[in-house]
Design an enzyme around this catalytic site. Structure first.
Site, PDB file in Angstrom:
ATOM      1  CD1 TRP A  11      14.727  15.293   0.981  1.00 35.00           C
ATOM      2  CD2 TRP A  11      13.128  15.642  -0.544  1.00 35.00           C
ATOM      3  NE1 TRP A  11      13.710  14.400   1.237  1.00 35.00           N
ATOM      4  CE2 TRP A  11      12.702  14.596   0.307  1.00 35.00           C
ATOM      5  CE3 TRP A  11      12.276  16.034  -1.579  1.00 35.00           C
ATOM      6  CZ2 TRP A  11      11.476  13.944   0.162  1.00 35.00           C
ATOM      7  CZ3 TRP A  11      11.048  15.395  -1.730  1.00 35.00           C
ATOM      8  CH2 TRP A  11      10.661  14.355  -0.868  1.00 35.00           C
ATOM      9  CE  LYS A  12      22.728  19.007   1.200  1.00 36.56           C
ATOM     10  NZ  LYS A  12      24.170  18.891   1.234  1.00 36.56           N
ATOM     11  CD  GLU A 167      24.591  19.716   7.702  1.00 33.08           C
ATOM     12  OE1 GLU A 167      23.997  18.658   7.487  1.00 33.08           O
ATOM     13  OE2 GLU A 167      24.534  20.689   6.939  1.00 33.08           O
ATOM     14  N   GLY A 173      28.666  15.639   1.449  1.00 33.65           N
ATOM     15  CA  GLY A 173      28.662  15.096   0.095  1.00 33.65           C
ATOM     16  C   GLY A 173      29.983  14.506  -0.360  1.00 33.65           C
ATOM     17  N   GLY A 234      21.689  14.487   3.861  1.00 32.72           N
ATOM     18  CA  GLY A 234      21.563  15.034   2.513  1.00 32.72           C
ATOM     19  C   GLY A 234      21.306  13.920   1.504  1.00 32.72           C
ATOM     20  N   GLY A 235      22.358  13.506   0.819  1.00 34.03           N
ATOM     21  CA  GLY A 235      22.238  12.523  -0.262  1.00 34.03           C
ATOM     22  C   GLY A 235      21.427  11.281   0.095  1.00 34.03           C
TER      23      GLY A 235
HETATM   24  P1  13P Z   1      25.249  14.747   2.745  1.00 32.70           P
HETATM   25  O1  13P Z   1      24.506  13.822   3.668  1.00 32.70           O
HETATM   26  O2  13P Z   1      24.912  14.559   1.298  1.00 32.70           O
HETATM   27  O3  13P Z   1      26.740  14.731   3.009  1.00 32.70           O
HETATM   28  O4  13P Z   1      24.759  16.236   3.084  1.00 32.70           O
HETATM   29  C1  13P Z   1      24.705  16.648   4.399  1.00 32.70           C
HETATM   30  C2  13P Z   1      24.003  17.942   4.459  1.00 32.70           C
HETATM   31  O5  13P Z   1      24.497  18.951   3.992  1.00 32.70           O
HETATM   32  C3  13P Z   1      22.661  17.972   5.085  1.00 32.70           C
HETATM   33  O6  13P Z   1      22.241  19.268   5.313  1.00 32.70           O
END
Ligand code: 13P
Length: 252
Positions: A11-12, A167, A173, A234-235
């Site tokens: 979720w950051k 990643e 993102g 992430g998103g």
């Molecule tokens: P996104 O899926 O938003 O590109 O982010 C990936 C991420 O950094 C998961 O740790």
């Protein structure tokens, strides 16, 4: 031995009490709808760990954090120790995410130190690696990822206590993703390096996730490659429907 697919949501720095709780409840409800054979992990910010742990009670979704310190306790203002995470009910901790490497100057050495401490405390780690766009364009991807694996993964890591997440920094993102051929090439190379470092048996059992702009529409092609054992999302993990659609499309 088959590796169990992992679908992990990072979720950051997102979520206040109300919306975090709503998201966790929605994920729990969606997971329940179908018999699933993957491992679900959600990694909310530190502030929501207690709330989300309670919300997930009775489900098979496990909790993860996004970072930890390498000390058990002491004078480290603003930091969180592995034992504290364990105490909050965490099973996993993400370490060495590129955003931490960039925002906080984390090195492979520091990531390895944190991973050792996390394992000692009884946490499992999701150790992140990945190249920048400049590194990809200059053909250094495999070298960069190999060096990160060698430096960030403790020598005594096992397939039980460690998961790797590849990643590419430029895919996070951005909506951009590597080709499936590129992803498979890096994952196969990472597994080779893991075999050299930890032995073939551990390397064959260790899960290597892909992360970077995974969404329902590309999950099938990216997450069903032979050496890809799930995704770090992430998103798209901030929408229960998308998160579960990714799991569906990954075949679990
Ligand atoms: P996104 O899926 O938003 O590109 O982010 C990936 C991420 O950094 C998961 O740790």
């Amino acid at each position: 031995m088959a590796r169990k697919i992992m679908i992990a949501g990072n979720w950051k720095m997102n979520g206040l009490s109300a919306d975090g709780l709503e998201l966790a409840k929605a994920i729990k409800a969606e997971v329940k709808l179908k018999k699933r054979n993957c491992e679900f992990v959600v990694c909310p910010p530190f502030t929501l760990l207690g709330t989300i742990k309670k919300a997930l009670k009775g489900s098979r979704i496990v909790l993860g954090a996004q970072d930890c310190h390498f000390d058990e306790k002491g004078a480290h203002t603003g930091d969180i120790s592995p034992l504290m995470l364990l105490d909050m009910g965490c099973t996993y901790v993400i370490l060495g995410h590129s955003e931490r490497r960039t925002d906080h100057g984390e090195t492979d050495e520091l990531v390895s130190k944190k991973a050792k401490a996390a394992h000692k405390a009884g946490l499992k780690t999701i150790i992140c690696i990945g190249e920048t766009l400049a590194q990809r364009e200059s053909g250094e991807t495999i070298d960069v990822c190999s060096k990160q694996i060698l430096g960030s993964v403790p020598d005594d890591a096992t397939a039980v206590d460690t998961v790797i997440a590849y990643e590419p920094v430029w895919a996070i993102g951005t909506g951009k993703t590597p080709t499936t051929q590129d992803v498979e090439e890096v994952h196969a190379a990472v597994r080779k390096v893991l075999a050299k470092k930890l032995g073939r048996a551990q390397a064959n059992k260790m899960r290597i996730l892909y992360g970077g702009s995974v969404k329902p529409s590309n999950a099938k092609e990216l997450l069903s490659l032979p050496d890809v054992d799930g995704g770090l999302i992430g998103g798209a993990s901030l929408k229960a429907g998308d998160f579960l659609a990714i799991a569906d499309n990954a075949g679990c």
